[in-house]
Design a protein around this motif. Sequence first.
Motif, PDB file in Angstrom:
ATOM      1  N   VAL A 218      20.890  48.113  76.330  1.00 57.49           N
ATOM      2  CA  VAL A 218      22.273  47.646  76.232  1.00 57.49           C
ATOM      3  C   VAL A 218      22.354  46.209  76.724  1.00 57.49           C
ATOM      4  O   VAL A 218      23.006  45.341  76.112  1.00 57.49           O
ATOM      5  N   GLY A 219      21.630  45.926  77.814  1.00 57.65           N
ATOM      6  CA  GLY A 219      21.626  44.575  78.353  1.00 57.65           C
ATOM      7  C   GLY A 219      21.041  43.587  77.363  1.00 57.65           C
ATOM      8  O   GLY A 219      21.578  42.488  77.147  1.00 57.65           O
ATOM      9  N   LEU A 220      19.959  43.976  76.731  1.00 57.55           N
ATOM     10  CA  LEU A 220      19.314  43.086  75.755  1.00 57.55           C
ATOM     11  C   LEU A 220      20.236  42.809  74.577  1.00 57.55           C
ATOM     12  O   LEU A 220      20.252  41.712  74.019  1.00 57.55           O
ATOM     13  N   ASP A 221      20.983  43.805  74.233  1.00 60.43           N
ATOM     14  CA  ASP A 221      21.968  43.642  73.166  1.00 60.43           C
ATOM     15  C   ASP A 221      22.887  42.470  73.500  1.00 60.43           C
ATOM     16  O   ASP A 221      23.174  41.613  72.664  1.00 60.43           O
ATOM     17  N   GLU A 222      23.323  42.450  74.742  1.00 59.45           N
ATOM     18  CA  GLU A 222      24.208  41.377  75.183  1.00 59.45           C
ATOM     19  C   GLU A 222      23.495  40.043  75.180  1.00 59.45           C
ATOM     20  O   GLU A 222      24.074  39.006  74.861  1.00 59.45           O
ATOM     21  N   VAL A 223      22.215  40.076  75.546  1.00 58.22           N
ATOM     22  CA  VAL A 223      21.457  38.824  75.594  1.00 58.22           C
ATOM     23  C   VAL A 223      21.321  38.229  74.205  1.00 58.22           C
ATOM     24  O   VAL A 223      21.536  37.035  73.988  1.00 58.22           O
ATOM     25  N   PHE A 224      20.961  39.060  73.256  1.00 57.84           N
ATOM     26  CA  PHE A 224      20.674  38.565  71.909  1.00 57.84           C
ATOM     27  C   PHE A 224      21.940  38.297  71.109  1.00 57.84           C
ATOM     28  O   PHE A 224      21.925  37.513  70.175  1.00 57.84           O
ATOM     29  N   ASN A 225      22.999  38.986  71.421  1.00 53.45           N
ATOM     30  CA  ASN A 225      24.219  38.817  70.650  1.00 53.45           C
ATOM     31  C   ASN A 225      25.281  38.110  71.489  1.00 53.45           C
ATOM     32  O   ASN A 225      25.868  38.707  72.373  1.00 53.45           O
ATOM     33  N   PRO A 226      25.508  36.818  71.198  1.00 54.72           N
ATOM     34  CA  PRO A 226      26.431  36.027  72.020  1.00 54.72           C
ATOM     35  C   PRO A 226      27.815  36.652  72.095  1.00 54.72           C
ATOM     36  O   PRO A 226      28.506  36.519  73.105  1.00 54.72           O
ATOM     37  N   LYS A 227      28.187  37.371  71.052  1.00 54.82           N
ATOM     38  CA  LYS A 227      29.529  37.966  71.050  1.00 54.82           C
ATOM     39  C   LYS A 227      29.721  38.979  72.166  1.00 54.82           C
ATOM     40  O   LYS A 227      30.832  39.244  72.588  1.00 54.82           O
ATOM     41  N   LEU A 228      28.619  39.583  72.582  1.00 50.35           N
ATOM     42  CA  LEU A 228      28.724  40.650  73.576  1.00 50.35           C
ATOM     43  C   LEU A 228      28.548  40.133  74.995  1.00 50.35           C
ATOM     44  O   LEU A 228      28.668  40.880  75.956  1.00 50.35           O
ATOM     45  N   ARG A 229      28.188  38.871  75.108  1.00 51.79           N
ATOM     46  CA  ARG A 229      27.923  38.350  76.451  1.00 51.79           C
ATOM     47  C   ARG A 229      29.176  38.364  77.295  1.00 51.79           C
ATOM     48  O   ARG A 229      30.260  38.025  76.835  1.00 51.79           O
ATOM     49  N   GLU A 230      28.984  38.731  78.549  1.00 52.67           N
ATOM     50  CA  GLU A 230      30.146  38.848  79.430  1.00 52.67           C
ATOM     51  C   GLU A 230      30.255  37.659  80.362  1.00 52.67           C
ATOM     52  O   GLU A 230      30.926  37.713  81.371  1.00 52.67           O
ATOM     53  N   MET A 231      29.483  36.597  80.060  1.00 57.54           N
ATOM     54  CA  MET A 231      29.516  35.493  81.022  1.00 57.54           C
ATOM     55  C   MET A 231      30.187  34.254  80.452  1.00 57.54           C
ATOM     56  O   MET A 231      30.510  34.191  79.308  1.00 57.54           O
TER      57      MET A 231
ATOM     58  N   ASP B   2      20.638  28.366  68.092  1.00 62.21           N
ATOM     59  CA  ASP B   2      21.294  29.403  68.872  1.00 62.21           C
ATOM     60  C   ASP B   2      21.883  30.482  67.991  1.00 62.21           C
ATOM     61  O   ASP B   2      22.020  31.619  68.387  1.00 62.21           O
ATOM     62  N   LEU B   3      22.227  30.086  66.824  1.00 65.45           N
ATOM     63  CA  LEU B   3      22.869  31.032  65.914  1.00 65.45           C
ATOM     64  C   LEU B   3      21.859  31.993  65.288  1.00 65.45           C
ATOM     65  O   LEU B   3      22.218  33.045  64.811  1.00 65.45           O
ATOM     66  N   ALA B   4      20.634  31.543  65.293  1.00 62.75           N
ATOM     67  CA  ALA B   4      19.622  32.316  64.561  1.00 62.75           C
ATOM     68  C   ALA B   4      19.545  33.784  64.951  1.00 62.75           C
ATOM     69  O   ALA B   4      19.496  34.639  64.072  1.00 62.75           O
ATOM     70  N   PRO B   5      19.558  34.144  66.236  1.00 64.65           N
ATOM     71  CA  PRO B   5      19.443  35.572  66.560  1.00 64.65           C
ATOM     72  C   PRO B   5      20.566  36.394  65.967  1.00 64.65           C
ATOM     73  O   PRO B   5      20.388  37.572  65.675  1.00 64.65           O
ATOM     74  N   ALA B   6      21.697  35.743  65.783  1.00 64.11           N
ATOM     75  CA  ALA B   6      22.824  36.484  65.242  1.00 64.11           C
ATOM     76  C   ALA B   6      22.748  36.620  63.733  1.00 64.11           C
ATOM     77  O   ALA B   6      23.558  37.311  63.133  1.00 64.11           O
ATOM     78  N   ALA B   7      21.759  35.971  63.163  1.00 61.80           N
ATOM     79  CA  ALA B   7      21.684  35.937  61.698  1.00 61.80           C
ATOM     80  C   ALA B   7      21.649  37.328  61.102  1.00 61.80           C
ATOM     81  O   ALA B   7      22.191  37.572  60.034  1.00 61.80           O
ATOM     82  N   ARG B   8      21.029  38.238  61.786  1.00 69.04           N
ATOM     83  CA  ARG B   8      20.891  39.583  61.223  1.00 69.04           C
ATOM     84  C   ARG B   8      22.235  40.264  61.087  1.00 69.04           C
ATOM     85  O   ARG B   8      22.370  41.228  60.368  1.00 69.04           O
TER      86      ARG B   8
END
Lengths: 321, 575
Positions: free
Chosen positions: A308-321, A3-9
């Motif tokens: 913008v939505g995809l940003d939230e999907v890929f970056n857990p920090k931005l998720r609003e759920m 799960d952390l992998a997408p945030a690796a960048r």
Amino acid sequence: MSDLAPAAREEAAPAAGGEAVSAPAVPVAAGPVAAAQPGARRTRDALHFALRNKKVVGGGIVVLAFLALGLIAPLFYDYGHSEYVGPQSSGPSGEYWFGTTTFGQDVFLQFVHGIRSTFLVGLLGGGLAALIGMTIGFVAGYVGGLVDEALNMLTNIVLVLPALAVLIILHTYIGITSVPSQALFIGIFSWPWVARAVRAQTFSLRTRDFVDLARLSGMGSGAIIRREIAPNMSSYLFMTFILLFGGSVLFAATLDFIGLGPTGVMSLGLMMNNAVHWSALQLGLWWWFLPPGLGITAIVGALYIMNVGLDEVFNPKLREM
Amino acid sequence: MRTRPRYIAALFTAVLLATTACEGGDSGSSGNSSNGGQYPRNETLYTSGSAWGPPTTWNPIVPGYATGTVGLVYEPLFIFNPEKLELEPWLAEKGEWSADNKTYTVTLRDGVKWSDDKPLTADDVKYTVELGKIKAVPYSNLWNWLASVEATDQRTVKFTFSDPRVQEWENWLYENAIVPKHIWESRSEADITTHKNEKPVGSGPYVYQAHAQDRMVWKKKDGWWAEKALNLKVAPTYVVDIVNSSNEVALGLLTSGRLDLSNNFLPGVANLLKGDFKVKTYYAEPPYMLSANTAMLIPNTTKAPMNDVAFRKALAESIEVKKIVEGVYGNIVKASNPTGLLPVYDQYVDQATVSSSGFTFDTNKAKATLAAAGYKDTNGDGKVEDKAGKPISLKLIVPSGWTDWMEAARVIAEGAQAAGLNIVAEFPDAAALDDARTAGKFDLLLNNWTGVSNTPWTYYNYLFQMPVQAQQFSANFSRYQNQAAWELVQKLSRTPSSDPAYKTTIAELQKIQLTEMPAIPLWYNGMWAQYTESAWTNWPSEAAGAPKDFPSTWNNMWELGSIKMLTQLKPVSSK
């Protein structure tokens, strides 16, 4: 942990190594299998969040609806978009949904043909820019040294070129007469920011342990970029493409609007260009210029909202759920 | 890392906004700049449609002068009346040919004065004509056939010709303005054509008042000679010619009453005339406008397959001119006669030749003509190949931004495609097109330098002029070579219009033109003229009792009688 992998960048990602180790460490034959699993899982997760993100779903629906309209609607007409078929300058009616032009052309038909060109120029122009930008970014970032210096210089040069001015001159000398050639020129001028961003990401990734490991295992540079570095920033690359797509659409519309459009085909920018040249505004033929203007705004706006939505999907920090 | 894409997104959104804003901004902003408030509205005539750049020169010798320099300030010896097809004495009182057509004597009017109060004399005329001995002066070829000019007394000038080209001379007489010797003689030879002539001293009804980047202002002069001699008085105290920024802007100015006469091509004006916008034109019904010139499709006859007369014929038959007239122009132009002769020359059209050799739109006939000449579709792509079986691919070029011609070019290409000719319309930059036309590096193009004149000779000279040079500047862009036709053209120029041979020579030229098709006449471009009656009335119109002068401010139109339009106008307040 994947799960952390997408945030690796984004982060130094000390944990990311764990996911990556599995892939390069195993023998080549087993490699794809082992690598496929986290990849598939990652895609599944992304999809899971994407489908619950209103921005992604909403934007996607608008874009797909326009695409479907552009692909399907022209098939129902047995006349061309430039043919004089109806009464001249008549407003929207049951027969001509968006009315007709000064010459009696069907505005709706022009509109749907215009959508086709819009998607084509976005796909080709954005695709080409993504290809160039990513290639240069990866190579510069990964190889470094003199190669990096040279590529960086090229990037900076193209970055400061006034693309519109250059395109106007190119048009005068070469003539941009088709959508693909227009997309080619747009692509050639809109990649530099991608190259710079990708280069910076690659810089940070190439010193990670898993990349070192891959290098030790004897993998070639190309394979490392493709299989180790790129997948770790795939979400970013995808979003980049969306931005480039939208950018190309707008650039093409600008060129068409100022009269440097392709000949023989219809595009939304050309419709606006024609409308202005034939005084649609002064004569109150609003149905001629409003649909293409709104069409471009809707398509590009939807793309950005999706982004913008995809940003939230890929970056857990931005998720609003 | 995130910020860059966001920034780019913002930037592109801004571009989008700017793009859409352009539509609205266009008319609004430039409209405001044209509020000429400093001249009393009821004494000022606002015009537009001739100037496309700020006024920079007032030199009547070379083209490019400010609107009205020739016409309002400098005047010719005669003006031409296109209704009666005859010269009318203007600065001259009369002009007479000798019995053998070798000499021509002009008698000047008495009491004509320059605006600095010096009298206009025979010396001024002699001086102006002799300026033609300078190679850079546009009418220098006059001296190829003019032997001498002599001022026999204050009011009489005698011209002796080595080759009396009657038609060409009469053309010269009304197209060129007389300049004052006492001012011009101090200028060097190079200055004659390059001098800006900032303070123009002329004989006409107006004098220089002011100019700015966007306008040229002329003020009425007291004691214009025609007030006494012809009982003509120009009505507007001021004439303000607005520099065009674009035709759409002119449309906005006209509908808001800030422009009295627009000689712009106003796109979509057909809608305007049908609607209730209070805009008037010469005719109340289609074609609304008078015909000014003939738009011609020019094939480059030095290239295959345009060098084949059968191909040119088929091309002519493939073009649906009706669609251009109705669809593109909304009926504000008329389809051309196959001969291309303007409606004012109708009496010279040989109907028998037209019906036997003229062409009409017929796609099937075009296909048959092609097949009979050996152009067949051998590779099955729906388009014919040339006689050797090689695919034909031709470009029809029209200047980018000439919206009506661009649309017309599309219609022409469409018609040709339907007949199996692979022709596509392309829109290069206007300057690039000028080069291509001059150097003969094109396949097909549109041209209309075939304006109304005193004689069809100008039209046939345009079609057949020889010899063909490396650079063709003003005529025979088809580069068509036909010695017999050229000799007829020269014969025509020597034949007075009263001679029966005049009409028969024109008929012979028509026969050659229709069988050989060096260029294809398509439609008559209009003398675009739209006027409003907010400040001035009694505009030229077809209505009974209305003036019949050409309602145009274009350069060269003043000499065709437009100057008289100014004497017929009536201010609204005094109605």
